[in-house]
Scaffold this active site. Sequence first.
Site, PDB file in Angstrom:
ATOM      1  N   LYS A  13      87.248  -7.872  71.236  1.00 25.43           N
ATOM      2  CA  LYS A  13      88.451  -7.324  71.892  1.00 25.43           C
ATOM      3  C   LYS A  13      88.141  -5.989  72.577  1.00 25.43           C
ATOM      4  O   LYS A  13      88.527  -5.777  73.717  1.00 25.43           O
ATOM      5  CB  LYS A  13      89.591  -7.101  70.877  1.00 25.43           C
ATOM      6  CG  LYS A  13      90.080  -8.353  70.187  1.00 25.43           C
ATOM      7  CD  LYS A  13      91.314  -8.083  69.346  1.00 25.43           C
ATOM      8  CE  LYS A  13      91.112  -7.069  68.229  1.00 25.43           C
ATOM      9  NZ  LYS A  13      90.251  -7.498  67.132  1.00 25.43           N
ATOM     10  N   ARG A  88      99.825  -6.638  64.948  1.00 30.69           N
ATOM     11  CA  ARG A  88      98.966  -7.310  63.970  1.00 30.69           C
ATOM     12  C   ARG A  88      99.770  -8.094  62.953  1.00 30.69           C
ATOM     13  O   ARG A  88      99.195  -8.762  62.098  1.00 30.69           O
ATOM     14  CB  ARG A  88      98.138  -6.251  63.236  1.00 30.69           C
ATOM     15  CG  ARG A  88      96.636  -6.347  63.514  1.00 30.69           C
ATOM     16  CD  ARG A  88      96.031  -5.151  62.838  1.00 30.69           C
ATOM     17  NE  ARG A  88      94.632  -5.194  62.616  1.00 30.69           N
ATOM     18  CZ  ARG A  88      93.757  -4.506  63.322  1.00 30.69           C
ATOM     19  NH1 ARG A  88      94.133  -3.831  64.381  1.00 30.69           N
ATOM     20  NH2 ARG A  88      92.488  -4.498  62.982  1.00 30.69           N
ATOM     21  N   ARG A 127      76.856  -4.896  65.622  1.00 34.36           N
ATOM     22  CA  ARG A 127      77.557  -3.712  66.138  1.00 34.36           C
ATOM     23  C   ARG A 127      77.130  -2.471  65.359  1.00 34.36           C
ATOM     24  O   ARG A 127      76.848  -1.429  65.933  1.00 34.36           O
ATOM     25  CB  ARG A 127      79.071  -3.936  66.024  1.00 34.36           C
ATOM     26  CG  ARG A 127      79.888  -2.737  66.442  1.00 34.36           C
ATOM     27  CD  ARG A 127      81.325  -3.112  66.675  1.00 34.36           C
ATOM     28  NE  ARG A 127      82.125  -3.148  65.456  1.00 34.36           N
ATOM     29  CZ  ARG A 127      83.341  -3.688  65.375  1.00 34.36           C
ATOM     30  NH1 ARG A 127      83.870  -4.280  66.410  1.00 34.36           N
ATOM     31  NH2 ARG A 127      84.023  -3.661  64.256  1.00 34.36           N
ATOM     32  N   ARG A 139      81.584   3.121  61.388  1.00 33.57           N
ATOM     33  CA  ARG A 139      82.904   3.025  60.752  1.00 33.57           C
ATOM     34  C   ARG A 139      82.756   2.690  59.274  1.00 33.57           C
ATOM     35  O   ARG A 139      81.968   1.811  58.915  1.00 33.57           O
ATOM     36  CB  ARG A 139      83.715   1.927  61.440  1.00 33.57           C
ATOM     37  CG  ARG A 139      84.254   2.336  62.777  1.00 33.57           C
ATOM     38  CD  ARG A 139      84.802   1.164  63.527  1.00 33.57           C
ATOM     39  NE  ARG A 139      85.777   0.387  62.761  1.00 33.57           N
ATOM     40  CZ  ARG A 139      86.549  -0.546  63.302  1.00 33.57           C
ATOM     41  NH1 ARG A 139      86.458  -0.817  64.587  1.00 33.57           N
ATOM     42  NH2 ARG A 139      87.403  -1.220  62.561  1.00 33.57           N
ATOM     43  N   ARG A 150      89.346  -7.538  55.810  1.00 27.97           N
ATOM     44  CA  ARG A 150      90.009  -7.448  57.119  1.00 27.97           C
ATOM     45  C   ARG A 150      90.227  -8.845  57.702  1.00 27.97           C
ATOM     46  O   ARG A 150      91.242  -9.120  58.322  1.00 27.97           O
ATOM     47  CB  ARG A 150      89.154  -6.595  58.071  1.00 27.97           C
ATOM     48  CG  ARG A 150      89.233  -5.100  57.733  1.00 27.97           C
ATOM     49  CD  ARG A 150      88.091  -4.308  58.326  1.00 27.97           C
ATOM     50  NE  ARG A 150      88.072  -4.317  59.771  1.00 27.97           N
ATOM     51  CZ  ARG A 150      86.989  -4.070  60.497  1.00 27.97           C
ATOM     52  NH1 ARG A 150      85.828  -3.821  59.905  1.00 27.97           N
ATOM     53  NH2 ARG A 150      87.051  -4.066  61.801  1.00 27.97           N
TER      54      ARG A 150
END
Length: 281
Positions: A13, A88, A127, A139, A150
Site C-alpha cells: 500500500k 481499518r 522491508r 519499526r 497484525r
Amino acid sequence: MRLILLGPPGAGKGTQAQRLVQKHHIIQLSTGEMLRSAVAAGTPIGLQAKDIMASGALVPDEVVVGIISDRLDQPDMKNGFILDGFPRTVPQAAALDELLKKKHIKLDAVIELRVNESALLNRVENRVAEMRARGEEVRIDDTPEVLSKRLASYRTLTEPLIHYYSERRKLLTVDGMMTIEHVTREISRILAAIGASEPKATAPAKQAKAGARKTAKPTGKMQTKTARKAAKAAAKASKAASKGAKAKKATKKVAKKTAKKSGKKTTKKAVKKVTKKRAKR
Ligand code: AMP
C-alpha cells in the site's frame, strides 16, 4: 482524486500510495505514519497509541477518526488524497462516510491490493532488511510475532471492508502479487477506466465513463475485461464527439463562404440552411 488503499500489512500500500502521490499530485494520508509521528513527538495521542501499536493491535476508532477528520480540513486536501491504512474497521468506514458527506467530498474508489498471506512475512522481512541497509530505524511492530497479530486483526476487523465497499460499488481489486511496476500500471488502468484519472472529458465521453463506473468491478479476469471495454467505449465516444465538432465547423465555413458570395452576413439561419442541405446529401 480521492482514494482508499486497502490491503494487509506488506501488501504494498505504501509503495503504491507514493507512486499515486507523484503521478496525481495528491496527498497520502497514512494513519500509521501519523500515529508514529505522534508517538515520536510524545503528544497525548502518541502516548495513548504507543503500547497498542507495539503490540500489533488497533488504536481506538475515535482516535484515528479524529486525526483524519482534522487532516481533511487542511487546505492541501483540495487536490485529492489517498487514504493508506484507514479505514481499518467497519465503524471507521461508517464514520468516514459521515465525514465525507458532511464535508461534501466524494470518494472515487477503494483499491484493494489482494495478496497471498504466505508471501507477506517474506515481504515484511525484506522491508526490514532494506531499511536496515539504508540505516533507517526499523519499526518495532515489524517482527514475525507482531506481524502475525497484525494479520489476524486485518482478517477479522479490516477484511469485512471488502464487502462494505463492494456493496457500495466502490471496490476495485488488483492482484498485489504482481511486480510493483505491474501493480502500478494496473492501478492506472482501472483508474482511467472509471474516469478518475482524467481531469477533462467531452460530454459523451463523460456519459460513457459514467457507464463504465457502473459496470467496472475490476476484480479478476472478467472485470479486467469489463474495464477495458469501458475504456474503449469512452475513447470511442470522445472520438465521435470530436468528429461531430469538426463537421459543425466545416458547415459553418461553407455557410460563411456562401454568405460572402451573396454579400450577406453569416446568420444562424444560413448555417441551418447548409446543415439541412448536407443532411439531405
Ligand atoms: P500501519 O503503518 O498502517 O501498518 O499501522 C501501524 C499501526 O498503527 C497499526 O498496527 C495500528 O496499531 C495503528 N493504526 C494505523 N492505522 C490505524 C487505524 N486506521 N485504526 C487503528 N489503528 C491504526
